[in-house]
Design an enzyme around this catalytic site. Structure first.
Site, short mmCIF file in Angstrom:
data_model
loop_
_atom_site.label_atom_id
_atom_site.label_comp_id
_atom_site.label_asym_id
_atom_site.label_seq_id
_atom_site.Cartn_x
_atom_site.Cartn_y
_atom_site.Cartn_z
N TYR A 147 58.00 11.50 -68.76
CA TYR A 147 56.57 11.78 -68.73
C TYR A 147 56.18 12.38 -70.07
O TYR A 147 56.81 13.32 -70.55
CB TYR A 147 56.24 12.76 -67.60
CG TYR A 147 54.78 13.12 -67.49
CD1 TYR A 147 53.82 12.15 -67.20
CD2 TYR A 147 54.35 14.43 -67.69
CE1 TYR A 147 52.48 12.49 -67.09
CE2 TYR A 147 53.00 14.77 -67.57
CZ TYR A 147 52.08 13.79 -67.27
OH TYR A 147 50.75 14.12 -67.17
N ASP A 240 60.00 14.35 -77.45
CA ASP A 240 59.02 15.12 -76.71
C ASP A 240 59.74 16.34 -76.16
O ASP A 240 60.43 16.27 -75.15
CB ASP A 240 58.43 14.25 -75.57
CG ASP A 240 57.38 15.01 -74.77
OD1 ASP A 240 57.32 16.26 -74.90
OD2 ASP A 240 56.64 14.35 -74.01
N LYS A 268 53.75 23.86 -73.83
CA LYS A 268 54.20 24.87 -72.86
C LYS A 268 54.50 26.22 -73.52
O LYS A 268 53.58 26.98 -73.79
CB LYS A 268 55.39 24.32 -72.08
CG LYS A 268 54.98 23.00 -71.36
CD LYS A 268 55.73 22.74 -70.11
CE LYS A 268 55.46 21.37 -69.53
NZ LYS A 268 54.79 21.33 -68.27
C1 LIG Z 1 57.83 16.30 -71.47
C2 LIG Z 1 56.35 16.46 -71.31
N1 LIG Z 1 55.52 15.92 -72.22
C3 LIG Z 1 54.19 16.05 -72.14
C4 LIG Z 1 53.61 16.74 -71.10
C5 LIG Z 1 52.12 16.86 -71.02
O1 LIG Z 1 51.74 18.17 -71.30
P1 LIG Z 1 50.34 18.72 -70.74
O2 LIG Z 1 50.50 18.87 -69.27
O3 LIG Z 1 50.17 20.03 -71.47
O4 LIG Z 1 49.30 17.73 -71.12
C6 LIG Z 1 54.42 17.30 -70.11
C7 LIG Z 1 53.83 18.02 -68.98
O5 LIG Z 1 54.47 18.44 -68.06
C8 LIG Z 1 55.82 17.15 -70.22
O6 LIG Z 1 56.65 17.66 -69.29
#
Ligand SMILES: Cc1ncc(COP(=O)(O)O)c(C=O)c1O
Length: 434
Positions: A147, A240, A268
């Site tokens: 994700y 990511d 985060k």
């Molecule tokens: C690995 C990863 N990338 C991107 C995101 C997206 O971040 P946001 O919820 O701040 O948009 C998340 C959200 O949980 C994530 O776990």
């Protein structure tokens, strides 16, 4: 204003359903996948959340990762209060943004320059735009079960055993947006090679320590392979690290594994529980971003003073000793679960600060394996834990987040609740139709 009667979670949920789609502002919170209604939170203290009815829970969600210091850590709260007193947003540069960028660059090996955004979704979307601009190519390779926020093109998930053209995974994502995304099973070298061989790949995106299909670490050598394969194909490697950054080590998975991506997506912990995220990389790439370069990206609240203050205060608490304690606490949690669930077909997969309990008799190496797990058993386990004052991620495919506030006393509380929950899970497994 007169006082009004406090409402229960059930009553608030009834009202929320009238006003918010599904009663929530982000889907997993609704707890549908464990077959119950959500709990409405009144406040958090250390490793606990307290609901509107005054029930206390040991929290293993921790806002899905930002709260590595625990809820309402006094140093984070006072940094945010001080920042708020000086003005909540300016839409003009501040010194604290430089300090946070310095801290990120000091920790994250691939980061020489940083652009802040307000969410991980925005950071991922912007990193993809930058990768496309830098390479002059359109295609993106991602892994099934990974994700990267709800970016249209990144919601594509063919989920098959082969590298296939992405299909839209949500109504509203056009076929054209999904068509530039190739989806490959995690830990599958052949799949990656086939996808890169399709040509015109701007970037391969991965969570180096995936946490969104549950915790599924890379097979030995897989991240090194991704580095070599993307370089050979002229594609950028994008890590990511929205979850793993500042969590699995001071400098994230890339520091821990010694594999350096071209671009990193962070979030985060970088915002310490307030909305902040970032993408980062070498000067040569980052100076393509406006106004240094022509790749447009902007944000009214980007680099917001409160979020910047919370991020700096949180990172200031994370020294080597903090990571040692986080690792010890996660190991103790894993061992406690394994002991309580011995005899059940479970797998505990974990790394520093992250853990998933899979109801499976086999190791989970990719999304197909994760989807093969017994989600009814997890749901029963999770409901039983909630009844015993332990708040777990209300989905079998999420990571549990450990924080510095999860001390021995907290681990004892989960140890007390585990045997009953393991029995509930075993009963759900037996009841399941053959
Ligand atoms: C690995 C990863 N990338 C991107 C995101 C997206 O971040 P946001 O919820 O701040 O948009 C998340 C959200 O949980 C994530 O776990």
């Amino acid at each position: 204003m007169g006082s009004r009667a406090l409402l229960t979670s059930q009553e608030l949920y009834g009202r929320a359903l009238e006003l918010l789609p599904g009663g929530v502002n982000s889907p997993v919170r609704a707890m549908r996948s464990i077959g119950r209604d959500p709990i409405f939170v009144a406040r958090g203290e250390g490793a606990e959340v307290i609901d509107v009815e005054g029930n206390r829970y040991v929290d293993w969600v921790m806002s899905w990762g930002p709260l590595i210091a625990g809820h309402a850590h006094p140093e984070v709260v006072s940094a945010v209060q001080a920042a708020a007193g000086a003005g909540t947003s300016f839409g003009a540069p501040t010194e604290a943004e430089i300090q946070l960028a310095e801290e990120i660059c000091a920790r994250i090996p691939s980061a020489e320059m940083v652009r802040m955004t307000s969410s991980g979704t925005e950071a991922a979307m912007s990193a993809v735009r930058l990768a496309r601009a830098a390479t002059g190519r359109d295609r993106i390779v991602k892994f099934a079960g990974a994700y990267h926020g709800h970016v249209d093109g990144l919601l594509a998930d063919a989920g098959s055993g082969l590298a296939t053209q992405g299909i839209p995974a949500s109504p509203g994502v056009t076929a054209a947006q999904a068509a530039d995304t190739l989806v490959v099973p995690w830990n599958d070298r052949d799949g990656v090679e086939r996808a890169l061989a399709a040509g015109e790949v701007a970037a391969l995106l991965c969570e180096p320590y995936p946490g969104n299909m549950g915790v599924v670490p890379p097979a030995p050598g897989f991240l090194e392979f991704l580095r070599e394969a993307t370089t050979a194909a002229g594609a950028l490697l994008v890590f990511d690290e929205v979850i793993s950054g500042f969590r699995v080590a001071r400098g994230g998975a890339q520091e821990r594994e010694g594999v350096i991506p071209d671009l990193s997506i962070l979030g985060k912990i970088a915002g310490g529980g307030l909305p902040a995220a970032a993408y980062a990389g070498p000067r040569t790439l980052m100076e393509l971003v406006a106004p240094a370069g022509e790749v447009y990206q902007a944000g009214t609240l980007s680099g917001n003073p409160l979020a910047t203050a919370a991020g700096l205060a949180t990172l200031g608490l994370l020294d080597e000793d903090a990571y040692r304690r986080l690792d010890d606490a996660t190991r103790a949690l894993a061992e406690g679960i394994e002991a309580a669930a011995s005899g059940l077909p479970v797998r505990v997969q974990w790394t520093t600060g992250l853990l998933t309990l899979f109801f499976s008799d086999r190791p989970v190496r990719n999304y197909d394996d994760a989807r093969g797990c017994d989600t009814d058993a997890y749901a029963a386990f999770c409901r039983a834990m909630l009844e015993r004052g332990v708040y777990l991620p209300p989905s079998a495919y999420e990571a549990w987040f450990v924080s510095a506030a999860h001390d021995d006393a907290v681990l004892d509380r989960i140890a007390d609740a585990l045997p009953d929950a393991a029995r509930a899970a075993a009963a759900a497994t037996e009841e399941a139709p053959a």
